[in-house]
Design an enzyme around this catalytic site. Structure first.
Site, PDB file in Angstrom:
ATOM      1  N   GLY A 297       1.135  11.826  -3.687  1.00 15.81           N
ATOM      2  CA  GLY A 297       2.533  12.275  -3.638  1.00 15.81           C
ATOM      3  C   GLY A 297       3.195  12.087  -2.288  1.00 15.81           C
ATOM      4  O   GLY A 297       4.378  11.745  -2.205  1.00 15.81           O
ATOM      5  N   HIS A 298       2.419  12.280  -1.207  1.00 18.05           N
ATOM      6  CA  HIS A 298       3.090  12.302   0.109  1.00 18.05           C
ATOM      7  C   HIS A 298       3.523  10.928   0.590  1.00 18.05           C
ATOM      8  O   HIS A 298       4.184  10.803   1.616  1.00 18.05           O
ATOM      9  CB  HIS A 298       2.215  13.010   1.153  1.00 18.05           C
TER      10      HIS A 298
ATOM     11  N   THR B  50      -7.277  10.127  -2.096  1.00 14.54           N
ATOM     12  CA  THR B  50      -8.694  10.099  -1.723  1.00 14.54           C
ATOM     13  C   THR B  50      -9.525  10.790  -2.808  1.00 14.54           C
ATOM     14  O   THR B  50     -10.592  10.294  -3.196  1.00 14.54           O
ATOM     15  CB  THR B  50      -8.898  10.753  -0.341  1.00 14.54           C
TER      16      THR B  50
ATOM     17  N   ASN C 196      -1.447  -0.990   2.556  1.00 18.66           N
ATOM     18  CA  ASN C 196      -0.723  -0.025   3.380  1.00 18.66           C
ATOM     19  C   ASN C 196      -0.345  -0.566   4.752  1.00 18.66           C
ATOM     20  O   ASN C 196       0.661  -0.172   5.333  1.00 18.66           O
ATOM     21  CB  ASN C 196      -1.532   1.266   3.525  1.00 18.66           C
TER      22      ASN C 196
ATOM     23  N   CYS D 178      -6.570   2.800  16.628  1.00 14.28           N
ATOM     24  CA  CYS D 178      -6.812   2.883  18.074  1.00 14.28           C
ATOM     25  C   CYS D 178      -7.933   3.868  18.354  1.00 14.28           C
ATOM     26  O   CYS D 178      -7.837   5.019  17.950  1.00 14.28           O
ATOM     27  CB  CYS D 178      -5.561   3.354  18.787  1.00 14.28           C
TER      28      CYS D 178
ATOM     29  N   GLN E 268       0.441   2.718  -2.600  1.00 14.75           N
ATOM     30  CA  GLN E 268       1.643   2.134  -1.970  1.00 14.75           C
ATOM     31  C   GLN E 268       2.587   1.524  -2.988  1.00 14.75           C
ATOM     32  O   GLN E 268       3.678   1.071  -2.630  1.00 14.75           O
ATOM     33  CB  GLN E 268       1.232   1.093  -0.915  1.00 14.75           C
TER      34      GLN E 268
HETATM   35  N1  PLP Z   1      -5.021   4.367  -0.334  1.00 12.63           N
HETATM   36  C1  PLP Z   1      -4.002   3.855   0.364  1.00 12.63           C
HETATM   37  C2  PLP Z   1      -3.577   2.435   0.117  1.00 12.63           C
HETATM   38  C3  PLP Z   1      -3.357   4.622   1.316  1.00 12.63           C
HETATM   39  O1  PLP Z   1      -2.340   4.100   2.027  1.00 12.63           O
HETATM   40  C4  PLP Z   1      -3.799   5.938   1.530  1.00 12.63           C
HETATM   41  C5  PLP Z   1      -3.183   6.762   2.601  1.00 12.63           C
HETATM   42  O2  PLP Z   1      -3.007   6.305   3.721  1.00 12.63           O
HETATM   43  C6  PLP Z   1      -4.839   6.454   0.768  1.00 12.63           C
HETATM   44  C7  PLP Z   1      -5.432   5.625  -0.155  1.00 12.63           C
HETATM   45  C8  PLP Z   1      -5.320   7.888   0.923  1.00 12.63           C
HETATM   46  O3  PLP Z   1      -4.364   8.739   0.373  1.00 12.63           O
HETATM   47  P1  PLP Z   1      -4.383  10.330   0.540  1.00 12.63           P
HETATM   48  O4  PLP Z   1      -3.810  10.609   1.863  1.00 12.63           O
HETATM   49  O5  PLP Z   1      -3.504  10.867  -0.558  1.00 12.63           O
HETATM   50  O6  PLP Z   1      -5.764  10.802   0.362  1.00 12.63           O
END
Ligand code: PLP
Length: 761
Positions: free
Chosen positions: A208-209, A71, A159, A334, A187
């Site tokens: 990273g997560h 983000t 995602n 949801c 992703q």
């Molecule tokens: N973009 C995609 C395609 C994601 O899947 C996500 C997380 O769900 C994000 C951006 C946001 O990532 P972060 O949690 O590192 O801010």
């Protein structure tokens, strides 16, 4: 045992990454900006991880910044691109450009575009790039818009669906375009080969997560020469491109993951992942009749499956999977009240039923065969549980005894099924169109004959689906004489179902034809279905053309005379999951009702006061017509939650509390070996069958605590509130549900062996 299959949301932290983070906190804790030895060690770690990241991402040139996650990377990229556009505009250049983003982007992208476009005062048009039925960008559309695009944002892989974008096709469509190009690569990391510097991509954020590093660490690639504006200014870290002391624990952990990606020992290759996915897909298709996959496997990440089971909501599937220890997620966001269709699947043009009931299963690139085997066998058990509970087509009838009452709720509207186990006959009251197929399947599977389909009144908010249900269930319909408009057999005083009897009582008011159906067992009145005449916290509105406002007061008095103050009344709407009401409980909450029944209001005064309440009634939270003005505030009310420690203490006292598991039978079936709560055998009463047990609980001594529990604590809190509202003050809900109930064994120390599975004890 938990099997985590929600890797697109986040992943567990790789043991090597945990060890690296601990070491960065314990031994290499220096600040990489310090010039002493501690700082130099930290700097060396930072440089080493960045160098590895450059190799893994194919980014020998350009900037590679450590961020807090994707983000932040997205904000930085959008701010950078839009700041340069603003400088051009401020320099006098007329800007006739658009900001484009893929219709299926993660919300972080369009929200960042909106935010910075407004904050920088650019006010450029923002448009979504359409996608086709496979979730791929419409390249012809993009080619047409490319000459006037200022910034184009397209993700590398989605995602929700795992659909991989055609980045080469997008690059070709952008040939000659002045646009900057942001590719959200979250992703893709670890699942697709990336060669950033060789591509035309200007900005690529990573997180990273999503690949076994902790939350709070990410990367942003910025192509050499791409405009850049720091999001964070301060102490000059990251070459003054991103200020703030670096998250060294996160960077060290990310480094360990990147090392693992490079050495190829832990993460499986594409072919192995595709085999895992195929096995999961086969198990799903075999388990759930009619299951459809919402994205083509050939175009998707080999770790993601997005599917819908016709007639089965994502909420039900999530509860079922969760009970079986399989963690998956709803493919749609949801809201508190209702599953919203997924905007990703909607953008792909999928029908509403498919996008509202979608489920996403995403496993990790490090997950081993053992975990996939176990997941497949649990998926099959979930399918069997649905079939055994008549929620999925069964080839032949089940002989399972039906409960007396089953309640179905759609957007706050209630439909009831009254069944007699010995004669195997039933009546459906207030059928709803969304339930037709499910009810027919339910009856067929249990071998029940349909004696009647009744409406309590001609509904104002929806048309009756009684005709539709009768037609769909015609083979199960008992031979009938002609019926009146509400479905009552003409000329009959009662409908007999074995030992049960239904009689009717005219209660005009809400509508001229409003009718209560009274259920008698032997010679005892058990309960009454009262439609919208009396609902929890509300009286049915009487401002419809078919209403009879002046008859309402006398109908309420008739009802009281016939059923008395304490008989359970089952309403036509139950917006807050109160399940049932009684005239005595409602009188305490509804002054108008009390006024009529206690003789303080005559018919005209009652009608006048009611009309004032109903003036300009807003829609319900489900965007349906409100069938009555709620006067009990529809608040969540008093706190009914009880923590694990409180419950354990309560178990040692007297009277002993009763434990009630309110999960549905299919959840209980797949959760055979789940952690027992307090080593005490619970009573099993599912939410949909709760009405059957209410009278028994209400007859208990007032000081007997009843503690409900479910998976998350939501349904149990509803049950506790409903029971308290009906008068049993010692009704409780286990806080956080089984999800937070302390597991017996303590978690083992992280193993540094090959990270074979994410099965956790
Ligand atoms: N973009 C995609 C395609 C994601 O899947 C996500 C997380 O769900 C994000 C951006 C946001 O990532 P972060 O949690 O590192 O801010």
């Amino acid at each position: 045992m938990e099997i985590y299959l929600d890797a697109n949301a986040t992943t567990p932290v790789l043991p090597q990454a945990r060890a690296a983070a601990l070491s960065a906190m314990a031994e290499q804790f220096g600040n990489p900006s310090s010039t002493h030895a501690s700082g130099l060690k930290a700097r060396a770690l930072l440089d080493r991880v960045r160098a590895t990241a450059r190799r893994v991402l194919g980014a020998p040139s350009g900037q590679l910044l450590f961020t807090s996650g994707a983000t932040e990377g997205i904000q930085t990229a959008v701010l950078s691109a839009l700041s340069t556009l603003r400088r051009r505009r401020d320099g006098g250049e007329p800007l006739r450009l658009e900001l484009l983003y893929g219709a299926t982007e993660h919300k972080a992208v369009p929200e960042a575009l909106k935010h910075w476009n407004a904050l920088l005062g650019l006010q450029l048009p923002i448009r979504a790039i359409p996608v086709d039925a496979h979730g791929r960008h419409d390249l012809a559309w993009l080619r047409d818009r490319a000459p006037t695009a200022g910034l184009v944002c397209t993700m590398a892989a989605n995602n929700e669906t795992g659909v991989i974008s055609d980045l080469e096709g997008i690059a070709a469509a952008l040939a000659g375009s002045p646009a900057l190009w942001l590719v959200d690569s979250v992703q893709a990391l670890g699942k697709l080969t990336l060669k950033l510097t060789e591509s035309r991509i200007d900005y690529a954020p990573f997180s990273g997560h999503k690949l076994y590093a902790p939350k709070g660490i990410g990367l942003l690639y910025v192509r050499d020469g791409a405009p850049f504006t720091p999001l964070l200014a301060g102490g000059g870290q990251e070459s003054a491109l991103r200020a703030g002391t670096e998250n060294m624990a996160g960077i060290a952990a990310l480094g360990a993951v990147l090392d693992a990606l490079e050495d190829g020992e832990i993460f499986h290759d594409q072919t192995t992942l595709a085999v895992h996915r195929l096995r999961l897909a086969t198990a799903l298709s075999e388990a759930f009749s009619g299951l459809v996959f919402n994205a083509p496997a050939a175009l998707s990440l080999p770790t993601t499956l997005n599917f819908t089971v016709p007639g089965v909501s994502s909420k039900l599937l999530l509860d079922l999977f969760d009970a079986a220890g399989l963690r998956v997620s709803g493919g749609s966001a949801c809201s508190a009240s209702k599953a919203q269709p997924s905007y990703v699947l909607e953008a792909m043009g999928l029908p509403a039923w498919q996008s509202a009931a979608a489920v996403r299963l995403s496993f990790g690139a490090a997950d081993g065969t053992g975990l996939i085997d176990e997941a497949c066998s649990r998926i099959r058990a979930c399918g069997a549980a649905l079939r055994a509970n008549c929620l999925s087509p069964m080839p032949r009838a089940q002989e399972a005894a039906p409960e007396l009452l089953t309640r179905f709720v759609v957007d706050g509207a209630c439909c009831y099924l009254v069944a007699d186990a010995t004669s195997r006959q039933c009546v459906v009251i207030d059928p709803l169109p969304e339930l037709t197929d499910g009810i027919v399947q339910w009856l067929r599977c249990r071998g029940l004959a349909l004696a009647a389909v009744l409406d309590t009144h001609s509904h104002g908010d929806h048309a009756s689906s009684a005709g539709e249900l009768r037609a769909a269930a015609c083979a199960l319909l008992k031979e009938q004489s002609t019926t009146d408009a509400l479905g009552w057999p003409q000329g009959d005083d009662e409908i007999v179902l074995g030992g049960l009897r239904l009689t009717r009582l005219a209660i005009p008011g809400h509508t001229a034809d409003s009718t209560a159906y009274l259920l008698h067992e032997a010679h005892t009145l058990r309960l009454a279905f009262v439609g919208d005449t009396v609902m929890p916290g509300a009286l049915g509105r009487s401002d419809f053309p078919q209403s009879e406002p002046l008859a309402y007061a006398s109908s309420l008095k008739t009802l009281e005379r016939i059923v008395g103050p304490h008989t359970l009344l089952l309403p036509g709407h139950d917006y807050d999951n109160r399940f049932a009401c009684t005239l005595s409980a409602e009188c305490e909450m509804q002054p108008l009702l009390a006024g009529v029944l206690q003789g303080r209001l005559d018919a005209a005064a009652f009608a006048k006061a009611k009309a004032a309440l109903e003036d300009h009634l807003p829609l319900t939270e489900y965007q349906t017509l409100a069938c009555g003005a709620r006067v009990d505030g529809c608040t969540q009310g008093t706190r009914v939650e009880m923590g694990a420690a409180q419950l354990t203490a309560l178990m040692r006292g007297t009277p002993r509390p009763m434990l009630v598991d309110v999960r549905e039978p299919y959840e209980q079936q797949v959760a055979a070996d789940s952690t027992p709560v307090c080593d005490t055998a619970p009573e099993y009463v599912s939410s949909s069958g709760l009405l059957n047990a209410l009278p028994r609980w209400l007859a208990l001594s007032a000081d007997v605590p009843i503690v409900f529990y479910c998976r998350s604590g939501n349904r149990s809190a509803q049950a506790a509130r409903a029971l308290r509202r009906l008068g049993h003050a010692q009704a409780w809900s286990l806080e956080g549900g089984l999800a937070l109930w302390p597991a017996a064994p303590s978690p083992a120390e992280p193993s540094l062996d090959k990270f074979e599975t994410t099965i956790q004890q």
